[in-house]
Design a protein around this motif. Structure first.
Motif, PDB file in Angstrom:
ATOM      1  N   CYS A  39      -7.871   9.494   6.104  1.00 55.75           N
ATOM      2  CA  CYS A  39      -9.205   9.408   6.706  1.00 55.75           C
ATOM      3  C   CYS A  39     -10.131  10.482   6.163  1.00 55.75           C
ATOM      4  O   CYS A  39     -11.293  10.210   5.818  1.00 55.75           O
ATOM      5  CB  CYS A  39      -9.100   9.530   8.229  1.00 55.75           C
ATOM      6  SG  CYS A  39      -8.376   8.098   9.045  1.00 55.75           S
ATOM      7  N   LEU A  40      -9.631  11.713   6.053  1.00 54.20           N
ATOM      8  CA  LEU A  40     -10.458  12.808   5.549  1.00 54.20           C
ATOM      9  C   LEU A  40     -10.748  12.640   4.066  1.00 54.20           C
ATOM     10  O   LEU A  40     -11.858  12.968   3.603  1.00 54.20           O
ATOM     11  CB  LEU A  40      -9.752  14.141   5.809  1.00 54.20           C
ATOM     12  CG  LEU A  40      -9.672  14.563   7.277  1.00 54.20           C
ATOM     13  CD1 LEU A  40      -8.726  15.749   7.451  1.00 54.20           C
ATOM     14  CD2 LEU A  40     -11.055  14.910   7.815  1.00 54.20           C
ATOM     15  N   ASP A  41      -9.796  12.120   3.316  1.00 54.77           N
ATOM     16  CA  ASP A  41     -10.006  11.853   1.890  1.00 54.77           C
ATOM     17  C   ASP A  41     -11.126  10.830   1.706  1.00 54.77           C
ATOM     18  O   ASP A  41     -12.002  10.984   0.850  1.00 54.77           O
ATOM     19  CB  ASP A  41      -8.699  11.355   1.282  1.00 54.77           C
ATOM     20  CG  ASP A  41      -8.767  11.227  -0.230  1.00 54.77           C
ATOM     21  OD1 ASP A  41      -9.635  11.874  -0.845  1.00 54.77           O
ATOM     22  OD2 ASP A  41      -7.946  10.489  -0.800  1.00 54.77           O
ATOM     23  N   THR A  42     -11.102   9.793   2.531  1.00 54.02           N
ATOM     24  CA  THR A  42     -12.135   8.752   2.446  1.00 54.02           C
ATOM     25  C   THR A  42     -13.501   9.293   2.858  1.00 54.02           C
ATOM     26  O   THR A  42     -14.521   8.999   2.216  1.00 54.02           O
ATOM     27  CB  THR A  42     -11.758   7.555   3.333  1.00 54.02           C
ATOM     28  OG1 THR A  42     -10.507   7.016   2.902  1.00 54.02           O
ATOM     29  CG2 THR A  42     -12.822   6.477   3.276  1.00 54.02           C
ATOM     30  N   ARG A  46     -16.195  12.465  -2.049  1.00 56.31           N
ATOM     31  CA  ARG A  46     -17.170  11.531  -2.627  1.00 56.31           C
ATOM     32  C   ARG A  46     -17.333  11.788  -4.126  1.00 56.31           C
ATOM     33  O   ARG A  46     -17.601  12.918  -4.550  1.00 56.31           O
ATOM     34  CB  ARG A  46     -18.518  11.672  -1.914  1.00 56.31           C
ATOM     35  CG  ARG A  46     -18.482  11.247  -0.450  1.00 56.31           C
ATOM     36  CD  ARG A  46     -19.852  11.395   0.193  1.00 56.31           C
ATOM     37  NE  ARG A  46     -20.191  12.803   0.364  1.00 56.31           N
ATOM     38  CZ  ARG A  46     -19.926  13.495   1.474  1.00 56.31           C
ATOM     39  NH1 ARG A  46     -19.319  12.918   2.490  1.00 56.31           N
ATOM     40  NH2 ARG A  46     -20.277  14.767   1.565  1.00 56.31           N
ATOM     41  N   ALA A  47     -17.194  10.727  -4.900  1.00 53.94           N
ATOM     42  CA  ALA A  47     -17.266  10.841  -6.356  1.00 53.94           C
ATOM     43  C   ALA A  47     -18.644  11.304  -6.827  1.00 53.94           C
ATOM     44  O   ALA A  47     -18.769  11.865  -7.922  1.00 53.94           O
ATOM     45  CB  ALA A  47     -16.927   9.500  -6.999  1.00 53.94           C
ATOM     46  N   ASP A  49     -20.422  13.682  -5.510  1.00 62.92           N
ATOM     47  CA  ASP A  49     -20.604  15.123  -5.286  1.00 62.92           C
ATOM     48  C   ASP A  49     -20.152  15.926  -6.497  1.00 62.92           C
ATOM     49  O   ASP A  49     -19.321  15.472  -7.305  1.00 62.92           O
ATOM     50  CB  ASP A  49     -19.813  15.580  -4.052  1.00 62.92           C
ATOM     51  CG  ASP A  49     -20.415  15.080  -2.753  1.00 62.92           C
ATOM     52  OD1 ASP A  49     -21.617  14.748  -2.756  1.00 62.92           O
ATOM     53  OD2 ASP A  49     -19.686  15.028  -1.737  1.00 62.92           O
ATOM     54  N   SER A  50     -20.660  17.136  -6.608  1.00 71.92           N
ATOM     55  CA  SER A  50     -20.238  18.034  -7.681  1.00 71.92           C
ATOM     56  C   SER A  50     -18.819  18.524  -7.413  1.00 71.92           C
ATOM     57  O   SER A  50     -18.311  18.440  -6.283  1.00 71.92           O
ATOM     58  CB  SER A  50     -21.179  19.240  -7.758  1.00 71.92           C
ATOM     59  OG  SER A  50     -21.058  20.028  -6.576  1.00 71.92           O
ATOM     60  N   ASP A  51     -18.172  19.056  -8.449  1.00 73.81           N
ATOM     61  CA  ASP A  51     -16.817  19.595  -8.270  1.00 73.81           C
ATOM     62  C   ASP A  51     -16.811  20.728  -7.243  1.00 73.81           C
ATOM     63  O   ASP A  51     -15.852  20.863  -6.460  1.00 73.81           O
ATOM     64  CB  ASP A  51     -16.272  20.105  -9.604  1.00 73.81           C
ATOM     65  CG  ASP A  51     -15.799  18.977 -10.505  1.00 73.81           C
ATOM     66  OD1 ASP A  51     -15.763  17.815 -10.037  1.00 73.81           O
ATOM     67  OD2 ASP A  51     -15.464  19.253 -11.673  1.00 73.81           O
ATOM     68  N   ARG A  52     -17.857  21.544  -7.248  1.00 71.91           N
ATOM     69  CA  ARG A  52     -17.916  22.656  -6.293  1.00 71.91           C
ATOM     70  C   ARG A  52     -17.960  22.128  -4.868  1.00 71.91           C
ATOM     71  O   ARG A  52     -17.244  22.616  -3.979  1.00 71.91           O
ATOM     72  CB  ARG A  52     -19.140  23.524  -6.577  1.00 71.91           C
ATOM     73  CG  ARG A  52     -19.268  24.725  -5.632  1.00 71.91           C
ATOM     74  CD  ARG A  52     -20.455  25.609  -6.028  1.00 71.91           C
ATOM     75  NE  ARG A  52     -20.546  26.767  -5.162  1.00 71.91           N
ATOM     76  CZ  ARG A  52     -21.138  26.783  -3.975  1.00 71.91           C
ATOM     77  NH1 ARG A  52     -21.702  25.659  -3.516  1.00 71.91           N
ATOM     78  NH2 ARG A  52     -21.175  27.882  -3.244  1.00 71.91           N
ATOM     79  N   HIS A 193      -8.806  13.776  -7.406  1.00 73.68           N
ATOM     80  CA  HIS A 193      -8.302  14.867  -6.564  1.00 73.68           C
ATOM     81  C   HIS A 193      -8.234  16.227  -7.249  1.00 73.68           C
ATOM     82  O   HIS A 193      -7.796  17.192  -6.623  1.00 73.68           O
ATOM     83  CB  HIS A 193      -6.918  14.490  -6.025  1.00 73.68           C
ATOM     84  CG  HIS A 193      -6.946  13.387  -5.025  1.00 73.68           C
ATOM     85  ND1 HIS A 193      -6.244  12.211  -5.190  1.00 73.68           N
ATOM     86  CD2 HIS A 193      -7.619  13.268  -3.855  1.00 73.68           C
ATOM     87  CE1 HIS A 193      -6.469  11.418  -4.153  1.00 73.68           C
ATOM     88  NE2 HIS A 193      -7.293  12.036  -3.328  1.00 73.68           N
ATOM     89  N   GLU A 194      -8.656  16.328  -8.488  1.00 70.48           N
ATOM     90  CA  GLU A 194      -8.612  17.611  -9.183  1.00 70.48           C
ATOM     91  C   GLU A 194      -9.346  18.695  -8.396  1.00 70.48           C
ATOM     92  O   GLU A 194      -8.823  19.810  -8.205  1.00 70.48           O
ATOM     93  CB  GLU A 194      -9.240  17.467 -10.574  1.00 70.48           C
ATOM     94  CG  GLU A 194      -9.340  18.773 -11.353  1.00 70.48           C
ATOM     95  CD  GLU A 194      -8.021  19.188 -12.004  1.00 70.48           C
ATOM     96  OE1 GLU A 194      -7.757  20.397 -12.069  1.00 70.48           O
ATOM     97  OE2 GLU A 194      -7.270  18.303 -12.438  1.00 70.48           O
TER      98      GLU A 194
END
Length: 321
Positions: A39-42, A46-47, A49-52, A193-194
């Motif tokens: 649930c939290l991953d979903t 968000r793709a 968003d920036s890596d930071r 997930h990196e």
């Protein structure tokens, strides 16, 4: 009290495991934690968003993944221990965080499959416990994969949760299990997930440090007890090869197991069609590993596990004296 709970839950789970009927009825704590992670991953990963931002969201997610189950477990433990027989319930709950019997059963299933059904059956059985591409494995590689899984999961699925139960009671064990499950689900170096799983992977590395070293020591001592095992080679293998592993922790039990059995573990293997160049644990050891070696590894595992149970028993008696 926490050490006593760790000892008794280990002893009970080694005998009974987690009943299949109970799993079918209510699932398992790991599956409940897994739903929270999904649930939290979903919601937060968000793709766009920036890596930071994704890394910060991963830290928030990890805090919730560990914090929520731990608070629930802490409250439940306090409530149960307020009653005379509550410790029995706490011990029963703590057994769900351990995986001695199921681990041994799954690894034994690989040896039986190789003996009874050949390579195809062995590949199918080992695919249930490892993530590498089974179609790339020959019989020796299937056997090595099963033994590697046994060594690594002895640390992650038995010694580490027992250690954290001993340190922090039921809540400590749940905190460990939540973090470890988060690493297994989102702590991967994949585009998704990196960044988001960075915190989960680093935190899991940290909390597994003491257990991985203790697991290696238990395997070395078990090798000194069992005929046909080589404790000196196990110790040499740990100091020579453990640091070559890509994981800061998995190399310790794998190297100890390889040296004790006189075999080579790890090495190159394929994940998702991509061949990875992994170092060998037990460098120079025999690579033509068979189902018989899997069963030797299981004897080593059970002896090391009994040493862990005995160690906790002694610690509990000393603290309660």
């Amino acid at each position: 009290m926490s050490v006593l709970i760790a000892f008794l839950s280990l002893a009970l789970e080694a005998k009974l495991g987690y009943p299949d009927r109970l799993f079918a009825w209510i699932g398992h704590p790991v599956t409940w934690i897994g739903r929270l992670i999904s649930c939290l991953d979903t919601a937060l990963n968000r793709a766009t968003d920036s890596d930071r931002t994704r890394r910060l969201c991963g830290i928030v997610a990890l805090t919730a993944i560990v914090g929520v189950p731990t608070l629930v477990a802490y409250g439940l433990e306090r409530m149960l221990l307020a009653h005379a027989l509550g410790v029995v319930a706490v011990i029963a709950l703590a057994t769900t965080l351990l995986a001695q019997k199921s681990l041994a059963d799954h690894v034994e299933a690989v040896a039986s499959a190789l003996d009874d059904g050949g390579l195809a059956a062995g590949r199918e059985a080992v695919s249930r416990i490892v993530g590498r591409d089974p179609e790339t494995l020959d019989g020796a590689a299937v056997s090595r994969a099963a033994i590697e899984s046994l060594a690594e999961n002895f640390s992650d699925g038995v010694v580490a949760p027992a250690f954290w139960i001993a340190v922090g009671g039921l809540a400590g064990g749940v905190a460990y299990k939540a973090a470890n499950t988060a690493d297994s689900m989102i702590g991967h170096r994949t585009p998704r997930h990196e960044a988001f799983g960075w915190a989960a992977a680093r935190f899991d590395d940290l909390i597994n440090l003491p257990a991985s070293r203790l697991t290696a020591v238990l395997i070395v001592v078990a090798a000194a007890i069992l005929p046909g095992m080589d404790a000196r080679a196990a110790w040499r293998s740990v100091w020579r090869d453990a640091g070559k592993h890509r994981s800061p922790n998995a190399g310790w039990p794998e190297a100890a197991m390889a040296g004790a059995l006189g075999i080579a573990l790890a090495g190159p293997r394929s994940y998702g069609g991509v061949m990875g160049d992994y170092a060998f644990m037990g460098e120079g050891g025999r690579r033509d590993v068979t189902a018989a070696d899997i069963r030797r590894a299981l004897r080593l595992f059970w002896t090391a596990d009994l040493l862990l149970i005995a160690l906790l028993a002694v610690a509990a008696l000393a603290l309660l004296a």
